[in-house]
Design a protein around this motif. Structure first.
Motif, short mmCIF file in Angstrom:
data_model
loop_
_atom_site.label_atom_id
_atom_site.label_comp_id
_atom_site.label_asym_id
_atom_site.label_seq_id
_atom_site.Cartn_x
_atom_site.Cartn_y
_atom_site.Cartn_z
N UNK A 62 48.70 59.57 30.45
CA UNK A 62 49.02 59.49 31.88
C UNK A 62 50.32 58.71 32.10
N UNK A 63 50.47 57.62 31.37
CA UNK A 63 51.69 56.81 31.49
C UNK A 63 52.91 57.61 31.04
N UNK A 64 52.77 58.38 29.97
CA UNK A 64 53.89 59.19 29.49
C UNK A 64 54.25 60.30 30.48
N UNK A 65 53.23 60.89 31.11
CA UNK A 65 53.50 61.92 32.12
C UNK A 65 54.25 61.31 33.30
N UNK A 66 53.81 60.14 33.75
CA UNK A 66 54.47 59.48 34.87
C UNK A 66 55.92 59.12 34.52
N UNK A 67 56.13 58.68 33.28
CA UNK A 67 57.46 58.24 32.88
C UNK A 67 58.42 59.40 32.67
N UNK A 68 57.94 60.46 32.00
CA UNK A 68 58.85 61.51 31.55
C UNK A 68 58.81 62.79 32.40
#
Length: 304
Positions: A62-68
């Protein structure tokens, strides 16, 4: 859906229709080597999301989706290749919720879901999507007869949102016009004979026995030199060399020594898009009988 020439063509069609040079794509770390190669061919910037025994770490995903804000996320939720991991039911539901909220396409690759040993795995993301409002619009599902009937038939399928499916259909017409009518007819006839479920029962029992023997042999012959999670289905063991008591810790170097003993495995590094764990390796029990598995592991032990 669209019938494809194996699920590998489904992944290629997704790459052709979705990925432009520089687009970000999130995959599991580790993941299927051919997918990394396919998506890179279309210029993807591939980002790895860590996994554990219960599949991809959803908090970090989820954090990677939000970031990238990736163009898509590629997952093998059930008996992953190479990890053997199975995504838990709770994590599957969260991923669908994240996909709907962030409007991120999730690509579910599911060639191994029917190859469970005892207890069936959680339902596929496709099956669960009806219960998560909006998620079906952001889900593509790839399946295949290759692992459950015959690899050589090259019959797979892609289920996807209408716009993506229309583009994929057009791209497929450019590449091969259509998947072989003969192999499609063979699969269709086989299914009408109701032979698949009895065959799968035999395959599950056979693979379960081979996996049990491989686990026992690894513990007996290699001891503390190797660590692994016991797979509950699929075709693979994902293992890690420990380097205990001066034993090998680099799988590529160990592979060379194993070949000298007449046995081969796949080092784990190529299954990572970035920052590979050099101690990892993949072992397959799909095509070797029990006697060959025991002999193969004994040869691995001689290579230590």
């Amino acid at each position: 859906l669209i019938v494809t020439t194996g699920s590998q063509q489904a992944l290629d069609l997704i790459g052709k229709t979705m990925i432009s040079p520089g687009d970000k794509v999130i995959v599991e770390a580790p993941t299927f080597l051919a997918t990394i190669q396919c998506f890179r061919l279309y210029g993807a910037n591939i980002i790895g999301a860590p996994i554990d025994a219960d599949g991809v770490d959803v908090d970090q995903l989820e954090a990677l989706i939000e970031e990238h804000q990736p163009k898509l996320v590629y997952l093998i939720p059930t008996f992953g290749n190479p990890s053997g991991a199975t995504l838990s039911l709770a994590r599957r539901k969260r991923i669908l919720e994240i996909a709907a909220r962030t409007k991120t396409l999730i690509v579910e690759d599911d060639p191994y879901g029917e190859l469970y040993f005892d207890t069936p795995p959680p339902p596929s993301l496709l099956a669960l999507s009806d219960g998560v409002p909006g998620s079906r619009d952001w889900l593509a599902h790839c399946g295949s007869f290759s692992k459950i009937l015959s690899p050589g038939l090259r019959v797979g399928w892609l289920i996807a949102p209408p716009e993506l499916l229309a583009r994929a259909t057009m791209c497929k017409q450019f590449s091969d016009a259509h998947t072989s009518n003969l192999t499609q007819a063979i699969c269709a006839h086989y299914l009408t004979l109701n032979r698949l479920n009895p065959t799968l029962a035999v395959v599950r029992k056979t693979y379960a026995e081979r996996a049990r023997v491989m686990a026992e042999s690894l513990r007996r012959e290699l001891g503390d030199a190797i660590e692994f999670n016991q797979p509950q289905g699929g075709m693979f063991f994902w293992a890690q060399l420990t380097g205990a008591q001066g034993k090998p810790s680099n799988a590529a170097e160990f592979a060379k020594r194993a070949i000298d003993q007449g046995v081969a495995f796949v080092p784990g590094a190529p299954f990572y898009a970035h920052d590979p764990d050099l101690a990892t390796l993949r072992l397959s029990f799909a095509t070797a009988d029990v006697a060959k598995i025991e002999e193969g592991v004994a040869r691995l032990a001689r290579a230590l």
